[in-house]
Design an enzyme around this catalytic site. Structure first.
Site, short mmCIF file in Angstrom:
data_model
loop_
_atom_site.label_atom_id
_atom_site.label_comp_id
_atom_site.label_asym_id
_atom_site.label_seq_id
_atom_site.Cartn_x
_atom_site.Cartn_y
_atom_site.Cartn_z
CE LYS A 14 -1.00 -0.44 4.99
NZ LYS A 14 0.35 -0.83 5.30
NE ARG A 89 -0.08 -0.33 11.69
CZ ARG A 89 0.78 0.18 10.81
NH1 ARG A 89 0.68 1.42 10.45
NH2 ARG A 89 1.72 -0.58 10.30
NE ARG A 125 10.10 -3.01 4.02
CZ ARG A 125 8.89 -2.60 4.42
NH1 ARG A 125 8.05 -2.07 3.56
NH2 ARG A 125 8.52 -2.75 5.69
NE ARG A 158 10.48 -0.52 8.25
CZ ARG A 158 9.19 -0.34 7.95
NH1 ARG A 158 8.87 0.24 6.80
NH2 ARG A 158 8.23 -0.71 8.76
NE ARG A 169 6.05 -4.31 10.90
CZ ARG A 169 6.69 -4.07 9.75
NH1 ARG A 169 7.80 -4.72 9.47
NH2 ARG A 169 6.21 -3.20 8.91
P1 AMP Z 1 4.55 0.90 8.91
O1 AMP Z 1 5.70 1.53 8.22
O2 AMP Z 1 3.21 1.44 8.48
O3 AMP Z 1 4.59 -0.62 8.85
O4 AMP Z 1 4.66 1.27 10.47
C1 AMP Z 1 5.80 0.93 11.21
C2 AMP Z 1 5.46 0.94 12.69
O5 AMP Z 1 5.05 2.27 13.08
C3 AMP Z 1 4.32 0.04 13.12
O6 AMP Z 1 4.72 -1.31 13.33
C4 AMP Z 1 3.88 0.72 14.42
O7 AMP Z 1 4.80 0.45 15.46
C5 AMP Z 1 4.03 2.21 14.08
N1 AMP Z 1 2.79 2.78 13.51
C6 AMP Z 1 2.61 3.32 12.27
N2 AMP Z 1 1.36 3.76 12.10
C7 AMP Z 1 0.70 3.46 13.25
C8 AMP Z 1 -0.64 3.65 13.70
N3 AMP Z 1 -1.58 4.22 12.92
N4 AMP Z 1 -0.96 3.24 14.96
C9 AMP Z 1 -0.05 2.67 15.76
N5 AMP Z 1 1.23 2.45 15.41
C10 AMP Z 1 1.61 2.85 14.16
#
Ligand code: AMP
Length: 213
Positions: A14, A89, A125, A158, A169
């Site tokens: 996404k 989320r 990745r 990462r 996750r």
């Molecule tokens: P992402 O890059 O979207 O996979 O986000 C990486 C990490 O950021 C996630 O595993 C969460 O720890 C945190 N994170 C990002 N967006 C949110 C959200 N809307 N609510 C809670 N944690 C978030």
């Protein structure tokens, strides 16, 4: 504001699709994961609060996330087309958006990908710490092993893309996602559009352009 939410597991593509749509179709794109990583790099207080949760693949608390996105959206003109990627989320985060008429969500696109494909995408990745470009050891390798094609800096994995954190996750995603989907489908049967996202990225991009016209 016309807000579309991209819902999908980590690794469902996404973010990649949202970035391309922002460049080609004039959407404003907000990725809360990218915003938090930038805050960590710039040593901002919100980054310090979020880092420990992120490193172990847990969700950052709702109140921190809601404040972050509300602040970001407060600078966006009412006429803008917005893509949200990684937010909401949780149902509490979805409520916070819908509670304000200006940020009410117009539609949700749900990116569906099987677990095995997600795990392969995430653990392979590699990202450039300097410019943010993203590669994959198998599916999109850089020209020179471990080096960013765009800026020549070293590529890293990462911390939350390691195999054990990825597993966590995905569990966190599944736990929250059912509730989020129920919330949005409860608002109207056409609110959510599910898409098979386990297809070629260029083909998926074309589908999205049509859908979001
Ligand atoms: P992402 O890059 O979207 O996979 O986000 C990486 C990490 O950021 C996630 O595993 C969460 O720890 C945190 N994170 C990002 N967006 C949110 C959200 N809307 N609510 C809670 N944690 C978030």
């Amino acid at each position: 504001m016309n807000i579309t939410v991209f819902l999908g597991a980590p690794g469902s593509g996404k973010g990649t699709q949202a970035k391309r749509l922002a460049d080609s179709q004039g959407f404003q794109h907000f990725s809360t994961g990218d915003m938090l990583r930038a805050a960590i790099q710039q040593e901002k207080p919100v980054g310090a609060k979020a880092k420990a949760f992120m490193d172990k693949g847990a969700l950052v608390p709702d109140e921190i996330m809601i404040e972050l996105i509300e602040e970001a959206l407060s600078h966006v003109p009412a006429t803008a087309k917005v893509l949200l990627d990684g937010f909401p989320r949780t149902v509490a985060q979805a409520h916070a958006l819908d509670a304000n008429e200006k940020t009410r969500v117009a539609r949700v696109i749900y990116f569906k990908v099987e677990d095995q494909a997600l795990i392969a995408r995430l653990t392979g990745r590699r990202v450039c710490k300097k410019c943010g470009a993203s590669f994959h050891v198998q599916f999109m390798p850089p020209k020179k092993d471990g080096i960013c094609d765009t800026c020549g800096s070293p590529l890293i994995q990462r911390p939350d893309d390691s195999a054990d954190v990825v597993q966590h996750r995905l569990e966190v995603f599944k736990k929250q996602n059912g509730d989020l989907l129920s919330y949005y489908t409860g608002l109207g049967k056409d609110k959510v559009t599910p898409l098979n996202a386990d297809i070629d990225a260029n083909v998926l991009q074309k589908e999205l352009v049509q859908l979001l016209k």
